[in-house]
Design a protein around this motif. Structure first.
Motif, PDB file in Angstrom:
ATOM      1  N   LYS A  68       0.829  -1.206   0.000  1.00  0.00           N
ATOM      2  CA  LYS A  68       0.000   0.000   0.000  1.00  0.00           C
ATOM      3  C   LYS A  68       0.861   1.253   0.000  1.00  0.00           C
ATOM      4  CE  LYS A  68      -3.834   2.211   2.487  1.00  0.00           C
ATOM      5  NZ  LYS A  68      -4.762   2.097   3.656  1.00  0.00           N
ATOM      6  N   GLU A  69       1.921   1.245   0.808  1.00  0.00           N
ATOM      7  CA  GLU A  69       2.819   2.400   0.863  1.00  0.00           C
ATOM      8  C   GLU A  69       3.576   2.570  -0.457  1.00  0.00           C
ATOM      9  OE1 GLU A  69       4.109   2.680   5.553  1.00  0.00           O
ATOM     10  OE2 GLU A  69       4.881   1.016   4.344  1.00  0.00           O
ATOM     11  N   GLY A  70       3.948   1.441  -1.071  1.00  0.00           N
ATOM     12  CA  GLY A  70       4.642   1.505  -2.357  1.00  0.00           C
ATOM     13  C   GLY A  70       3.762   2.112  -3.434  1.00  0.00           C
ATOM     14  N   LYS A  71       2.502   1.720  -3.460  1.00  0.00           N
ATOM     15  CA  LYS A  71       1.567   2.271  -4.440  1.00  0.00           C
ATOM     16  C   LYS A  71       1.388   3.767  -4.238  1.00  0.00           C
ATOM     17  CE  LYS A  71      -3.168   1.783  -6.199  1.00  0.00           C
ATOM     18  NZ  LYS A  71      -4.454   1.050  -6.079  1.00  0.00           N
ATOM     19  N   ARG A  72       1.286   4.184  -2.993  1.00  0.00           N
ATOM     20  CA  ARG A  72       1.129   5.614  -2.689  1.00  0.00           C
ATOM     21  C   ARG A  72       2.375   6.398  -3.078  1.00  0.00           C
ATOM     22  NH1 ARG A  72      -2.129   8.986  -3.294  1.00  0.00           N
ATOM     23  NH2 ARG A  72      -3.625   7.478  -2.460  1.00  0.00           N
ATOM     24  N   LEU A  73       3.549   5.798  -2.858  1.00  0.00           N
ATOM     25  CA  LEU A  73       4.804   6.450  -3.232  1.00  0.00           C
ATOM     26  C   LEU A  73       4.823   6.762  -4.720  1.00  0.00           C
ATOM     27  CD1 LEU A  73       7.799   7.188  -2.322  1.00  0.00           C
ATOM     28  CD2 LEU A  73       8.400   4.899  -3.145  1.00  0.00           C
ATOM     29  N   ALA A  74       4.446   5.775  -5.546  1.00  0.00           N
ATOM     30  CA  ALA A  74       4.443   5.971  -7.002  1.00  0.00           C
ATOM     31  C   ALA A  74       3.396   6.988  -7.415  1.00  0.00           C
ATOM     32  CB  ALA A  74       4.207   4.636  -7.706  1.00  0.00           C
ATOM     33  N   ALA A  75       2.200   6.878  -6.858  1.00  0.00           N
ATOM     34  CA  ALA A  75       1.112   7.789  -7.234  1.00  0.00           C
ATOM     35  C   ALA A  75       1.438   9.231  -6.872  1.00  0.00           C
ATOM     36  CB  ALA A  75      -0.191   7.356  -6.547  1.00  0.00           C
ATOM     37  N   ASP A  76       1.960   9.437  -5.674  1.00  0.00           N
ATOM     38  CA  ASP A  76       2.305  10.797  -5.241  1.00  0.00           C
ATOM     39  C   ASP A  76       3.432  11.379  -6.088  1.00  0.00           C
ATOM     40  OD1 ASP A  76       0.395  10.715  -3.270  1.00  0.00           O
ATOM     41  OD2 ASP A  76       1.795  10.379  -1.616  1.00  0.00           O
ATOM     42  N   GLY A  77       4.446  10.561  -6.362  1.00  0.00           N
ATOM     43  CA  GLY A  77       5.574  11.042  -7.154  1.00  0.00           C
ATOM     44  C   GLY A  77       5.168  11.416  -8.560  1.00  0.00           C
ATOM     45  N   GLN A  78       4.339  10.583  -9.163  1.00  0.00           N
ATOM     46  CA  GLN A  78       3.894  10.888 -10.520  1.00  0.00           C
ATOM     47  C   GLN A  78       3.070  12.171 -10.554  1.00  0.00           C
ATOM     48  OE1 GLN A  78       2.573   7.935 -13.241  1.00  0.00           O
ATOM     49  NE2 GLN A  78       3.564   6.254 -12.164  1.00  0.00           N
ATOM     50  N   GLU A  79       2.200  12.338  -9.580  1.00  0.00           N
ATOM     51  CA  GLU A  79       1.346  13.538  -9.568  1.00  0.00           C
ATOM     52  C   GLU A  79       2.160  14.796  -9.298  1.00  0.00           C
ATOM     53  OE1 GLU A  79      -2.465  15.420  -7.092  1.00  0.00           O
ATOM     54  OE2 GLU A  79      -1.730  13.417  -6.621  1.00  0.00           O
ATOM     55  N   LYS A  80       3.037  14.737  -8.310  1.00  0.00           N
ATOM     56  CA  LYS A  80       3.765  15.935  -7.884  1.00  0.00           C
ATOM     57  C   LYS A  80       4.871  16.347  -8.851  1.00  0.00           C
ATOM     58  CE  LYS A  80       3.161  15.535  -2.866  1.00  0.00           C
ATOM     59  NZ  LYS A  80       3.851  15.254  -1.584  1.00  0.00           N
ATOM     60  N   LEU A  81       5.499  15.366  -9.502  1.00  0.00           N
ATOM     61  CA  LEU A  81       6.684  15.713 -10.277  1.00  0.00           C
ATOM     62  C   LEU A  81       6.646  15.215 -11.723  1.00  0.00           C
ATOM     63  CD1 LEU A  81       9.454  17.031 -10.384  1.00  0.00           C
ATOM     64  CD2 LEU A  81      10.436  14.893  -9.491  1.00  0.00           C
ATOM     65  N   PHE A  82       6.589  13.917 -11.918  1.00  0.00           N
ATOM     66  CA  PHE A  82       6.833  13.361 -13.250  1.00  0.00           C
ATOM     67  C   PHE A  82       5.740  13.746 -14.248  1.00  0.00           C
ATOM     68  CE2 PHE A  82       9.169  11.057 -10.109  1.00  0.00           C
ATOM     69  CZ  PHE A  82      10.414  10.900 -10.685  1.00  0.00           C
ATOM     70  N   ASN A  83       4.483  13.551 -13.902  1.00  0.00           N
ATOM     71  CA  ASN A  83       3.403  13.988 -14.790  1.00  0.00           C
ATOM     72  C   ASN A  83       3.313  15.509 -14.834  1.00  0.00           C
ATOM     73  OD1 ASN A  83       2.793  11.338 -15.321  1.00  0.00           O
ATOM     74  ND2 ASN A  83       1.058  11.234 -13.932  1.00  0.00           N
ATOM     75  N   TYR A  84       3.637  16.143 -13.719  1.00  0.00           N
ATOM     76  CA  TYR A  84       3.604  17.605 -13.648  1.00  0.00           C
ATOM     77  C   TYR A  84       4.597  18.203 -14.637  1.00  0.00           C
ATOM     78  CZ  TYR A  84       2.857  22.121 -11.324  1.00  0.00           C
ATOM     79  OH  TYR A  84       2.508  23.421 -11.042  1.00  0.00           O
ATOM     80  N   VAL A  85       5.795  17.623 -14.693  1.00  0.00           N
ATOM     81  CA  VAL A  85       6.826  18.096 -15.634  1.00  0.00           C
ATOM     82  C   VAL A  85       6.413  17.791 -17.070  1.00  0.00           C
ATOM     83  CG1 VAL A  85       9.201  17.697 -16.419  1.00  0.00           C
ATOM     84  CG2 VAL A  85       8.726  17.982 -13.986  1.00  0.00           C
TER      85      VAL A  85
END
Length: 260
Positions: free
Chosen positions: A77-94
């Motif tokens: 669950k924590e791993g899934k949240r890590l990926a989702a948060d990172g993609q939203e905050k940085l990778f997809n944002y960029v």
């Protein structure tokens, strides 16, 4: 704004964001991802910024990966949240940033580092660059968009090989694979990227922003990229930049775009 893990410099309307964790080879941790998000968020509304360059400090690494020590004991669950948060905050944002983002890849770009470079609108590498997605060697897969963006850039077969072998490719291989646009000597990297940024800034910032959105639409499921292009093309006719651009062309002078 003051940051602990990144540096910012604005010169000639170019914002250079440098990931500055040299002892960790600029590895991405949660704090660095948050700081990068804040820097890009501020740049989005800063009229002084027309192009963003993202790079790493020193000569060894752009970003050597994620900071594994932060998530070694995570639950699913924590791993899934890590990926989702990172993609939203940085990778997809960029990837969807309305201003051009160029990755100046100096040295290692591995794991999350290559994923960050791939999220940029295009990449220029130094001749000492090494790139790869080694996540499967740790028993995990790329989680910041790597399985999606790498095939888009290099093709399915090469992406499968790179990810499944967890191997690295050098700058010349990356150029051959179309993963990077240019390879230059390390000492020339910043000036070369700045020169390309200068060429971009001669054009309409409004049109460039619309072009980014239209190109990205081609890679979004359920989105008709042609429709996005048609609508954006039509909107262009109502901009001050269009009036200036066409007037300059017809009067055989250089355009001075107002950015509106």
């Amino acid at each position: 704004m003051s940051y602990q893990n990144i540096l910012e410099e604005i010169e000639d309307h170019i914002l250079t964001i440098t990931i500055n964790r040299p002892k960790k080879l600029n590895a991405l941790n949660r704090e660095t991802i948050q700081e990068l998000h804040e820097a890009f968020k501020a740049a989005k509304t800063n009229d002084e910024v027309k192009v963003v360059i993202i790079t790493g400090s020193g000569e060894k690494a752009f970003v050597a990966g994620a900071d594994i020590s932060e998530f070694a004991d995570y639950s699913p669950k924590e791993g899934k949240r890590l990926a989702a948060d990172g993609q939203e905050k940085l990778f997809n944002y960029v990837a969807n940033f309305p201003k051009p983002v160029i990755a100046a890849v100096n040295g290692f770009a591995l794991g999350g580092g290559l994923e960050l470079a791939m999220a940029a609108h295009f990449r220029i590498a130094s001749d000492n660059a090494k790139m790869g997605l080694p996540e499967v060697s740790l028993g995990v897969i790329p989680g910041y968009g790597g399985t999606q963006r790498l095939p888009q850039l290099v093709g399915k077969g090469r992406a499968m090989e790179m990810i499944m072998t967890a191997g690295m490719i050098d700058a010349n291989q990356a150029l051959q694979y179309n993963l990077v646009n240019h390879v230059v000597e390390l000492d020339d990297l910043h000036d070369f990227v700045a020169k390309i940024a200068g060429k971009i800034m001669k054009n309409s910032t409004v049109a460039v922003s619309e072009a980014i959105r239209a190109i990205n639409a081609n890679y979004e499921d359920g989105v008709n990229g042609f429709e996005v292009e048609i609508n954006a093309f039509g909107r262009s006719f109502g901009t001050d930049d269009f009036k200036e651009g066409t007037s300059a062309f017809l009067n055989k002078r250089k355009a001075d775009f107002p950015g509106k």
